[in-house]
Design a protein around this motif. Structure first.
Motif, PDB file in Angstrom:
ATOM      1  N   VAL A 174      73.534  26.910  16.103  1.00 17.85           N
ATOM      2  CA  VAL A 174      74.009  27.719  16.312  1.00 17.85           C
ATOM      3  C   VAL A 174      75.207  28.463  15.614  1.00 17.85           C
ATOM      4  O   VAL A 174      75.320  29.480  15.590  1.00 17.85           O
ATOM      5  CB  VAL A 174      75.592  26.969  17.533  1.00 17.85           C
ATOM      6  CG1 VAL A 174      76.423  28.217  18.272  1.00 17.85           C
ATOM      7  CG2 VAL A 174      74.106  26.380  18.416  1.00 17.85           C
ATOM      8  N   GLN A 175      75.554  28.433  14.691  1.00 19.82           N
ATOM      9  CA  GLN A 175      76.398  29.093  13.176  1.00 19.82           C
ATOM     10  C   GLN A 175      74.945  29.758  12.821  1.00 19.82           C
ATOM     11  O   GLN A 175      75.874  30.751  12.771  1.00 19.82           O
ATOM     12  CB  GLN A 175      77.339  28.329  12.211  1.00 19.82           C
ATOM     13  CG  GLN A 175      77.911  28.666  11.919  1.00 19.82           C
ATOM     14  CD  GLN A 175      78.938  27.900  10.739  1.00 19.82           C
ATOM     15  OE1 GLN A 175      78.611  26.595  10.305  1.00 19.82           O
ATOM     16  NE2 GLN A 175      79.277  28.581   9.750  1.00 19.82           N
ATOM     17  N   ALA A 176      74.304  29.726  12.613  1.00 22.47           N
ATOM     18  CA  ALA A 176      73.554  30.125  12.222  1.00 22.47           C
ATOM     19  C   ALA A 176      72.658  31.672  12.303  1.00 22.47           C
ATOM     20  O   ALA A 176      72.379  32.698  12.494  1.00 22.47           O
ATOM     21  CB  ALA A 176      72.053  29.584  10.914  1.00 22.47           C
ATOM     22  N   ALA A 177      72.907  31.110  13.927  1.00 18.01           N
ATOM     23  CA  ALA A 177      72.284  32.663  15.061  1.00 18.01           C
ATOM     24  C   ALA A 177      73.389  33.367  15.080  1.00 18.01           C
ATOM     25  O   ALA A 177      74.089  33.879  16.171  1.00 18.01           O
ATOM     26  CB  ALA A 177      72.147  31.820  16.769  1.00 18.01           C
ATOM     27  N   THR A 178      73.262  34.338  13.976  1.00 24.46           N
ATOM     28  CA  THR A 178      73.946  35.502  13.785  1.00 24.46           C
ATOM     29  C   THR A 178      73.725  36.922  14.383  1.00 24.46           C
ATOM     30  O   THR A 178      72.321  36.881  13.923  1.00 24.46           O
ATOM     31  CB  THR A 178      74.581  35.398  13.213  1.00 24.46           C
ATOM     32  OG1 THR A 178      75.510  34.449  12.193  1.00 24.46           O
ATOM     33  CG2 THR A 178      76.047  36.870  13.411  1.00 24.46           C
ATOM     34  N   LEU A 179      73.844  37.682  15.664  1.00 24.12           N
ATOM     35  CA  LEU A 179      73.641  38.914  15.635  1.00 24.12           C
ATOM     36  C   LEU A 179      74.487  39.755  15.450  1.00 24.12           C
ATOM     37  O   LEU A 179      75.042  40.070  15.768  1.00 24.12           O
ATOM     38  CB  LEU A 179      72.881  38.912  17.453  1.00 24.12           C
ATOM     39  CG  LEU A 179      71.895  39.782  18.126  1.00 24.12           C
ATOM     40  CD1 LEU A 179      70.648  39.543  18.285  1.00 24.12           C
ATOM     41  CD2 LEU A 179      72.476  40.204  19.486  1.00 24.12           C
ATOM     42  N   LEU A 180      73.474  40.004  14.369  1.00 26.11           N
ATOM     43  CA  LEU A 180      73.939  41.552  13.673  1.00 26.11           C
ATOM     44  C   LEU A 180      73.754  42.811  14.400  1.00 26.11           C
ATOM     45  O   LEU A 180      72.768  43.668  15.016  1.00 26.11           O
ATOM     46  CB  LEU A 180      73.206  41.201  11.788  1.00 26.11           C
ATOM     47  CG  LEU A 180      72.892  40.577  11.889  1.00 26.11           C
ATOM     48  CD1 LEU A 180      72.769  40.836  10.041  1.00 26.11           C
ATOM     49  CD2 LEU A 180      74.990  40.064  11.224  1.00 26.11           C
ATOM     50  N   ALA A 181      75.188  43.905  14.774  1.00 24.84           N
ATOM     51  CA  ALA A 181      74.368  44.595  15.017  1.00 24.84           C
ATOM     52  C   ALA A 181      75.205  45.573  14.307  1.00 24.84           C
ATOM     53  O   ALA A 181      76.315  46.039  13.285  1.00 24.84           O
ATOM     54  CB  ALA A 181      75.414  45.100  16.153  1.00 24.84           C
TER      55      ALA A 181
END
Length: 425
Positions: free
Chosen positions: A17-24
């Motif tokens: 969950v921590q690795a699942a980062t959505l970069l904008a």
């Protein structure tokens, strides 16, 4: 055992969950009302499926287009999947606001700040099917300071890929392109135009009036609107348009600027130092090597304009400087030059050592006054090195010759006569 397995699984899930980062990110943070921008959403978690929820965008933006790009990249022998969504947006209002937080499964993006300027009334009038506009970010600049020329090509008809633009060459000035050209859409008086935008950094080398010549854009139109405008280019016809020539007033260096200092006209200037290892957190002994990096960064200047920094001359420190690293970055307001000077410092004496302060004098072009940016003096506490102290007796064992005492001479004579007697016997 069951509890251990559950704990391990929960810990692994938490890492996922921590690795699942959505970069904008956006292709620009400042635009004019009616123009479009591209929002890019990127994720590297292959366990996340589907598409991002774009519903939070509807209140502030018109979603014009969405594209998905899947790619694989290899890093240190490991293959990593990457998915990007490129979303074309047109703001519904002007002002300062944020692209809201978006979500894909458990992954969430960070907000992105935008500034949308009101549309210029001069540009609201209907344009020709193909037109070109040139503008400067300032009417006057100081000599060797940056002026940004923005060139925009508007087209309401499709263009073939054979378009060309005459090169920008200015006498008594240095010209540097600011990145690649950008493309977006703009709604003008109900007509949707494609926009090709190019920017140039201009550094005038002499004071006075600098003439910026007109630039010519040539292309072949794939469509035409002859009914709306009799002068519009016909289908598959050559189009040739030119911008307006501009003039820039170049001011001389201010009279109160110190004559013994390099001339640095910048919007902002920053000095920073980095240590490896940091002597503030790690004990330093004689013979240890400390790497000190001093970074000079200036907005509105190229790296070639940044002068060498004063050398670190301190008793008890040996210097081993590296070659300076120069780098230019392109920001929203033009060039940002950076000069990094790195050197290895090896202490040769124990005790307290003092690195002198570092000062850089520059001219603030935004507030029109002289400024001084400094790094404070730095104290180093050097300890004795036991390894070097153990070698000291061996290295200092050689002593200067001293005269022999009488008892030493008599002992030497006795030893020689005894040896001679044994030999004759």
């Amino acid at each position: 055992m069951i509890r251990v397995c559950a704990l391990v699984l929960s810990f692994f899930f938490a890492l996922q969950v921590q690795a699942a980062t959505l970069l904008a990110s956006v292709d620009r943070t400042r635009l004019i009302a009616g123009e479009t921008l591209e929002l890019t959403l990127e994720i590297e978690d292959v366990t996340q499926f589907g598409r991002p929820d774009l519903a939070p965008l509807q209140a502030l933006f018109e979603v014009r287009d969405t594209r998905q790009v899947n790619s694989l990249k290899s890093l240190d022998g490991q293959t990593q999947a990457n998915t990007r969504w490129i979303i074309t947006l047109r703001p519904r209002q002007s002002g300062s606001f944020e692209v809201p937080v978006l979500q894909l499964g458990e992954a969430r993006s960070q907000p992105v700040s935008l500034q949308v300027l009101p549309a210029d009334a001069a540009n609201v009038a209907r344009l020709a099917p193909v037109s070109i506009d040139a503008s400067l970010d300032a009417d006057s600049v100081y000599v060797q300071a940056q002026a940004v020329l923005t060139l925009r090509i508007y087209h309401s008809v499709s263009l073939y890929d054979d378009s060309s633009l005459s090169p920008l060459s200015i006498a008594d000035a240095r010209v540097e392109p600011l990145g690649e050209s950008r493309t977006y859409e703009k709604l003008i008086n109900g007509v949707r135009y494609g926009v090709i935008e190019m920017r140039y950094a201009i550094f005038a080398q002499q004071s006075g009036v600098l003439d910026i010549p007109a630039l010519t854009f040539s292309a072949t139109s794939a469509d035409g609107d002859s009914q709306a405008d009799p002068n519009a280019p016909r289908s598959n016809k050559q189009v040739r348009v030119s911008s307006t020539a501009l003039s820039l007033q170049v001011l001389p260096k201010p009279a109160d600027y110190p004559a013994d200092q390099p001339w640095l006209p910048a919007r902002s200037l920053m000095l920073e130092e980095r240590w490896s290892p940091d002597p503030a957190h790690n004990p330093t002994q004689i013979g240890d090597s400390l790497t000190r990096s001093v970074i000079l960064k200036a907005e509105g200047l190229s790296s070639a304009q940044l002068p060498p920094l004063p050398a670190t001359e301190t008793t008890g420190l040996r210097r081993y400087p590296d070659q300076p690293q120069l780098r230019d970055e392109v920001g929203e307001r033009g060039l940002v030059g950076q000069r990094e000077e790195r050197e290895a410092l090896v202490p040769t004496h124990s005790g307290a050592l003092q690195l002198p302060s570092l000062d850089v004098v520059w001219w603030n072009t935004r507030e029109q006054h002289l400024e001084r940016t400094s790094l404070p003096a730095r104290g180093l506490q050097i300890e004795d090195n036991p390894a070097l102290s153990a070698e000291t007796p061996a290295s200092t064992s050689s002593q200067p010759d001293r005269p022999l005492w009488p008892w030493q001479l008599s002992t030497l004579v006795l030893a020689l006569t005894t040896l001679l007697g044994f030999t004759l016997w």
